[in-house]
Design an enzyme around this catalytic site. Sequence first.
Site, PDB file in Angstrom:
ATOM      1  N   SER A 169       0.832  -1.190   0.000  1.00 59.34           N
ATOM      2  CA  SER A 169       0.000   0.000   0.000  1.00 59.34           C
ATOM      3  C   SER A 169       0.880   1.259   0.000  1.00 59.34           C
ATOM      4  O   SER A 169       1.734   1.392  -0.871  1.00 59.34           O
ATOM      5  CB  SER A 169      -0.939  -0.034   1.205  1.00 59.34           C
ATOM      6  OG  SER A 169      -2.012   0.846   1.029  1.00 59.34           O
ATOM      7  N   ASP A 335      -8.713  -6.721  -4.369  1.00 60.31           N
ATOM      8  CA  ASP A 335      -8.275  -5.390  -3.933  1.00 60.31           C
ATOM      9  C   ASP A 335      -8.834  -4.348  -4.904  1.00 60.31           C
ATOM     10  O   ASP A 335      -8.412  -4.278  -6.053  1.00 60.31           O
ATOM     11  CB  ASP A 335      -6.741  -5.349  -3.925  1.00 60.31           C
ATOM     12  CG  ASP A 335      -6.184  -4.043  -3.385  1.00 60.31           C
ATOM     13  OD1 ASP A 335      -6.964  -3.075  -3.221  1.00 60.31           O
ATOM     14  OD2 ASP A 335      -4.974  -3.985  -3.131  1.00 60.31           O
ATOM     15  N   HIS A 368      -7.980  -5.383  -0.112  1.00 58.38           N
ATOM     16  CA  HIS A 368      -6.675  -4.742  -0.004  1.00 58.38           C
ATOM     17  C   HIS A 368      -5.906  -5.218   1.238  1.00 58.38           C
ATOM     18  O   HIS A 368      -4.697  -5.401   1.215  1.00 58.38           O
ATOM     19  CB  HIS A 368      -6.885  -3.226   0.044  1.00 58.38           C
ATOM     20  CG  HIS A 368      -5.624  -2.429   0.163  1.00 58.38           C
ATOM     21  ND1 HIS A 368      -4.658  -2.437  -0.818  1.00 58.38           N
ATOM     22  CD2 HIS A 368      -5.160  -1.618   1.144  1.00 58.38           C
ATOM     23  CE1 HIS A 368      -3.664  -1.640  -0.445  1.00 58.38           C
ATOM     24  NE2 HIS A 368      -3.935  -1.139   0.734  1.00 58.38           N
TER      25      HIS A 368
END
Lengths: 400, 220
Positions: A169, A335, A368
Amino acid sequence: MGSVKSIPSPAISTDDRSHEVDHPSSQVMRFGADQPLRLDCGIDLSPFQIAYQTYGELNADRSNAVLICHALTGDQHVANVHPVTGKPGWWETLVGPGRPIDPKHYFIICSNVIGGCMGSTGPASINPATGKVWGLDFPVITIPDMVRAQAMLIDRLGIDTLFAVVGGSMGGMQVLQWTAAYPARVYSALAIACSTRHSAQNIAFHELGRQAVMADPDWHNGGYADRGIHPHRGLAVARMAAHITYLSDAALHRKFGRRMQDRELPTFSFDADFQVESYLRYQGSSFVERFDANSYLYLTRAMDYFDIAADHGGVLAKAFAGIKTRFCVVSFTSDWLFPTSESRALVHALNASSARVSFAEIETDRGHDAFLLDVPEFFDISRAFLQSAGKARGLDGKGG
Amino acid sequence: MSVQEVLPLNGVAAGPSGQFRADHLLVAEMVKPGSKVLDVGCGEGDLLQLLETRGIDGRGIELSREGVNRCVAKGLAVVQGDADTDLVNYPDDAFDYVILSQTLQATRQPRVVLENLLRIGRRAIVSFPNFGFWKMRLQLLIGGHMPRTENLPATWYDTANIHFCTIKDFVELCDKINVKMERSVALDLYGRPVPLNLPWWVWNMFGEQGVFLLSRGQGK
């Protein structure tokens, strides 16, 4: 009809959190006036400090250092008990004894990013010029700023080339920035669930979160610290919205469905009738115990500004031209914050730049957040990638 | 394309024995050392490993996650992707050779894939199972069944192979899209090259698979 319940106040006092801001329960590297951090906004930040943790030993030829980059709300406590929450390290699934990134083999470094609130200089720190909390006087920072600060830390630790830079991320953005800015200093890069630029949808979600914080009457234009309060309701709402984006519809449905919380029938009120509601409220309230609201504004902004291609005339491949770093890019099927298509764009650019790149998409319905969860296939890939890079770098038999 | 234009193949250590597959050894022999190679549909990376032992800079694309994972575990640079959809994203002339080994028959658009191979790479090496092989013909002719062999064991309803062709068909396609065949070899059931002095129809009958080194034809 019951009363309308809002998000509860934090159970832990803000004292714990504010102590960690300037005097963290970890190692701290301080940089004085002679070594300012040059920020993208044009300001030299000085003095400043970076809080960090290390695990394992640096080998004799200093070739086994692994830098872990944390995500938006993470910190340096990647593989040890968190001093504020008492919970395990945020990535102890990947980092730790017997894990793919094992301190037995690697010298593992994880720092709190600049702009954070766990010991690195950020909006919650004391501004040495005024003796007061920085608040919104803190300069706006970017992902490249964070990486520049990390590079200064790595210099201080006497490490020339990192064996690996690893992150997911926002951490993955830092990984990519590391390779674009310091290609010769990164031997291998593991970039997970990330992108080379923040999408319009993601910026939109961040704006929603920031507006929630700013709409809290306790925010006081960022000056809440002087009043001894914290805009915990606004920050909790921001966290709740963000948390939804970290999951997937399938994962939420599997976990909660439409099940009710401690009741059979709806109360015909705005209580948390549904389990998913209580879950989100819990996520929101536990988050404000450990995180500073202004820091949330600054870090989301840094992600919004991130666009590697823009720094290279709009051509992503130019950012990685002639790069020798070995890449492994990982995405997750469910995600929707950083969808596989973004990872593919990165991989195509790396291919066009002749970089050595591996890419795998991992099938999961966990969204995610999958990169933080127990996903064996992801660990296998990470372990294998680092082992083969280790072999190529002469760390034979020492790879996780 | 006539048979006469097919160049001879010499000194290939083919055979079912040894560490590497005969067709892989043949492909590796066609690649100049020091080249940059993309292996499309690289499976578990056996060919890439063989190429690396010869100082060739190899990259791979593989559809199956398991295959990609195994490749990464071997230290190979492999990305998960689909030959049908992903090749368009690769820039022109990115590689010296692009290899499509035993994958052509599993693509949705073999012609488009072939054209992409020769856009991305200056040369392409393509190998595929020959559906004109006598055993295949016999199974259909005598047995009345869709053929199955040791190398292609799947039944018609659960196979990933959707576009079978014969050596003859492939040669015709190459002609049609103006691809030059620099070398072509048919391997028999034991991985041995079918003797070159035999006529073309013998290749098509006795070659269990075909291996072709291709380059862009005139005007490409």
